[in-house]
Design a protein around this motif. Structure first.
Motif, mmCIF file in Angstrom:
data_model
loop_
_atom_site.group_PDB
_atom_site.id
_atom_site.type_symbol
_atom_site.label_atom_id
_atom_site.label_comp_id
_atom_site.label_asym_id
_atom_site.label_seq_id
_atom_site.Cartn_x
_atom_site.Cartn_y
_atom_site.Cartn_z
ATOM 1 N N ARG A 229 -5.040 13.271 7.231
ATOM 2 C CA ARG A 229 -5.088 12.200 7.733
ATOM 3 C C ARG A 229 -5.832 10.380 8.026
ATOM 4 N N ARG A 230 -6.976 10.869 8.219
ATOM 5 C CA ARG A 230 -8.181 9.862 9.158
ATOM 6 C C ARG A 230 -8.498 9.320 7.675
ATOM 7 N N TYR A 231 -8.377 10.458 6.545
ATOM 8 C CA TYR A 231 -9.006 10.280 5.221
ATOM 9 C C TYR A 231 -8.327 9.545 4.410
ATOM 10 N N SER A 232 -6.885 9.279 4.486
ATOM 11 C CA SER A 232 -6.002 9.859 3.466
ATOM 12 C C SER A 232 -5.761 8.172 3.559
ATOM 13 N N LEU A 233 -5.463 7.782 2.027
ATOM 14 C CA LEU A 233 -4.838 6.433 1.953
ATOM 15 C C LEU A 233 -3.978 5.295 2.794
ATOM 16 N N TRP A 234 -3.061 6.297 3.522
ATOM 17 C CA TRP A 234 -2.360 5.414 4.277
ATOM 18 C C TRP A 234 -3.161 4.714 5.062
ATOM 19 N N ARG A 235 -4.400 6.206 5.535
ATOM 20 C CA ARG A 235 -5.234 4.804 6.418
ATOM 21 C C ARG A 235 -6.089 4.196 5.735
ATOM 22 N N ALA A 236 -6.452 4.470 4.602
ATOM 23 C CA ALA A 236 -7.488 3.200 3.538
ATOM 24 C C ALA A 236 -6.594 1.848 3.927
ATOM 25 N N ALA A 237 -4.888 2.341 3.808
ATOM 26 C CA ALA A 237 -3.887 1.073 3.160
ATOM 27 C C ALA A 237 -4.445 0.003 4.222
ATOM 28 N N GLU A 238 -4.454 0.503 5.897
ATOM 29 C CA GLU A 238 -4.150 0.335 7.669
ATOM 30 C C GLU A 238 -4.929 -0.736 7.246
ATOM 31 N N ARG A 239 -6.860 0.157 6.236
ATOM 32 C CA ARG A 239 -7.535 -0.947 7.131
ATOM 33 C C ARG A 239 -7.659 -2.405 5.329
ATOM 34 N N ILE A 240 -7.066 -2.545 4.254
ATOM 35 C CA ILE A 240 -6.554 -3.624 3.772
ATOM 36 C C ILE A 240 -6.423 -4.855 5.030
ATOM 37 N N THR A 241 -7.271 -5.904 4.223
ATOM 38 C CA THR A 241 -7.294 -7.888 5.086
ATOM 39 C C THR A 241 -6.977 -8.221 3.755
ATOM 40 N N VAL A 242 -6.456 -7.709 2.685
ATOM 41 C CA VAL A 242 -6.061 -8.924 1.606
ATOM 42 C C VAL A 242 -5.212 -9.123 1.912
ATOM 43 N N PRO A 243 -4.495 -10.321 1.310
ATOM 44 C CA PRO A 243 -2.780 -10.609 1.216
ATOM 45 C C PRO A 243 -2.319 -9.019 0.105
ATOM 46 N N ALA A 244 -1.172 -8.601 -0.147
ATOM 47 C CA ALA A 244 -0.703 -7.689 -0.729
ATOM 48 C C ALA A 244 0.611 -7.809 -1.333
ATOM 49 N N LEU A 245 1.192 -6.931 -2.558
ATOM 50 C CA LEU A 245 2.268 -7.261 -3.173
ATOM 51 C C LEU A 245 2.415 -6.002 -3.162
ATOM 52 N N VAL A 246 3.939 -5.170 -2.738
ATOM 53 C CA VAL A 246 3.899 -3.738 -2.763
ATOM 54 C C VAL A 246 4.942 -3.234 -3.481
ATOM 55 N N THR A 247 4.927 -2.873 -4.546
ATOM 56 C CA THR A 247 6.227 -2.885 -4.852
ATOM 57 C C THR A 247 6.711 -1.240 -5.068
ATOM 58 N N PRO A 257 11.044 6.052 -3.747
ATOM 59 C CA PRO A 257 10.638 4.608 -3.380
ATOM 60 C C PRO A 257 11.234 4.879 -2.045
ATOM 61 N N ARG A 258 11.403 5.775 -1.291
ATOM 62 C CA ARG A 258 11.078 5.575 0.482
ATOM 63 C C ARG A 258 10.272 6.076 0.525
ATOM 64 N N LEU A 259 8.886 5.308 0.170
ATOM 65 C CA LEU A 259 7.658 5.229 0.838
ATOM 66 C C LEU A 259 7.420 3.562 0.944
ATOM 67 N N ALA A 260 8.543 2.879 0.644
ATOM 68 C CA ALA A 260 8.696 1.859 1.564
ATOM 69 C C ALA A 260 8.490 1.382 2.281
ATOM 70 N N ALA A 261 9.221 2.278 3.594
ATOM 71 C CA ALA A 261 9.162 2.150 4.769
ATOM 72 C C ALA A 261 7.421 2.400 5.509
ATOM 73 N N PRO A 262 7.182 3.331 5.374
ATOM 74 C CA PRO A 262 5.975 3.969 5.809
ATOM 75 C C PRO A 262 4.806 2.511 4.928
ATOM 76 N N ALA A 263 4.746 2.269 3.936
ATOM 77 C CA ALA A 263 4.057 1.165 3.245
ATOM 78 C C ALA A 263 4.219 -0.063 4.414
ATOM 79 N N ARG A 264 5.844 -0.559 4.554
ATOM 80 C CA ARG A 264 5.175 -1.662 5.337
ATOM 81 C C ARG A 264 4.495 -1.508 6.885
ATOM 82 N N ARG A 265 4.928 -0.478 7.479
ATOM 83 C CA ARG A 265 4.216 -0.256 8.894
ATOM 84 C C ARG A 265 2.539 0.319 8.115
#
Length: 319
Positions: A229-247, A257-265
């Motif tokens: 987890r500490r090296y995963s793409l989810w952890r990388a997503a948490e570090r992103i600061t630029v405005p994003a659109l995720v579809t 598509p259920r990944l939309a929920a954790p993506a919001r977090r």
């Protein structure tokens, strides 16, 4: 049925350390410094042509470019096998942005290209204005049936053999299979696009590294799913600061598509939504919709508003 717009012309761009990539561009993209640049990154087995129609929607107001990742499209393979990893591909995109010298760009990525774009945004926010992700590959413990072949395809030696065996299947059958998997409605692909992809697949079948590229792409997707987890793409997503659109696509057979929920977090400054009646390649199946959502996100960013609105929860979109 009217014909689709032609695929955009391209050129080979030289990067640091002798690396080269092919880049398709809308006319005068490099010369027109008054337009902000949108740089697009394709997914596994894709190419810059995956973004043709999306780029066409934006071309009146933006300079648009799409890269063939190393080993894909018209780009030569990386010098070493490690060049196929998500981290290495992110490095290639970073070097390309620097080589284009157009200031911060709007970065867009689909599928595996979404994973690459997440790594870019997490490590080099100074290079980006915004981030757009279309069905990004993100770690998911619930493996979809269509992905079960990936571990086998990614095995050393065996993976190359599997991909070479696959090349014995007629190109039109393989393209039809990809379209059936990636589109909600396969009829949304224009016949001219279909036969172009068949011709392109036949060309790639003649390249000595084609099977290796696909095998390594499958391997890197599996590897990203297994990272701690500490090296995963989810952890990388948490570090992103630029405005994003995720579809995500409601009918996506590859990325749930259920990944939309954790993506919001995970994403701190993002509009996250599930597009109805849409498959894995929304920028190809519904380019006008993705372009509209992109424009709305950019407009809010320019106005200094909160990209996520009041709640950051966008489950519906007017189709």
């Amino acid at each position: 049925m009217t014909g689709p717009i032609p695929h955009w012309p391209g050129r080979t761009v030289s990067l640091a350390a002798g690396e080269q990539v092919y880049v398709a561009e809308t006319p005068r993209s490099v010369q027109d410094k008054n337009k902000e640049l949108v740089l697009c990154v394709h997914g596994m087995s894709g190419a810059a042509t995956n973004w043709t129609d999306f780029m066409g929607e934006l071309a009146p107001d933006f300079a648009c470019a799409a890269v063939d990742l190393p080993g894909s499209g018209f780009s030569p393979p990386p010098a070493a096998k490690r060049g196929y990893s998500i981290t290495a591909l992110a490095g290639t995109v970073i070097r390309l942005i620097e080589a284009l010298d157009r200031g911060p760009v709007h970065l867009a990525g689909n599928s595996m290209g979404g994973a690459v774009s997440i790594r870019v945004a997490a490590s080099r926010p100074d290079l980006l204005r915004t981030l757009t992700l279309v069905s990004p590959v993100l770690p998911d413990l619930l493996i979809r049936p269509e992905l079960l072949r990936f571990p086998l395809a990614g095995l050393p030696v065996v993976g190359d053999w599997v991909m070479r065996r696959t090349q014995r299947v007629p190109a039109e059958n393989r393209v039809a299979g990809v379209v059936a998997t990636c589109y909600n409605d396969p009829a949304a692909m224009h016949p001219d696009r279909f036969w172009h992809d068949v011709a392109e697949l036949k060309r790639r079948d003649g390249l000595s590294y084609s099977a290796t590229t696909l095998s390594h792409a499958a391997r890197t997707i599996v590897a990203e799913n297994l990272r701690p987890r500490r090296y995963s793409l989810w952890r990388a997503a948490e570090r992103i600061t630029v405005p994003a659109l995720v579809t995500f696509g409601s009918r996506d057979r590859l990325v749930n598509p259920r990944l939309a929920a954790p993506a919001r977090r995970a994403f701190r400054d993002a509009t996250v939504m599930v597009l109805p009646q849409t498959g894995h390649v929304a920028q190809m199946e519904r380019p006008e919709l993705v372009a509209r959502l992109f424009r709305e996100m950019v407009d809010r960013t320019r106005a200094g508003g909160d990209v996520t609105g009041n709640s950051g929860r966008h489950d519906q979109v007017d189709a």
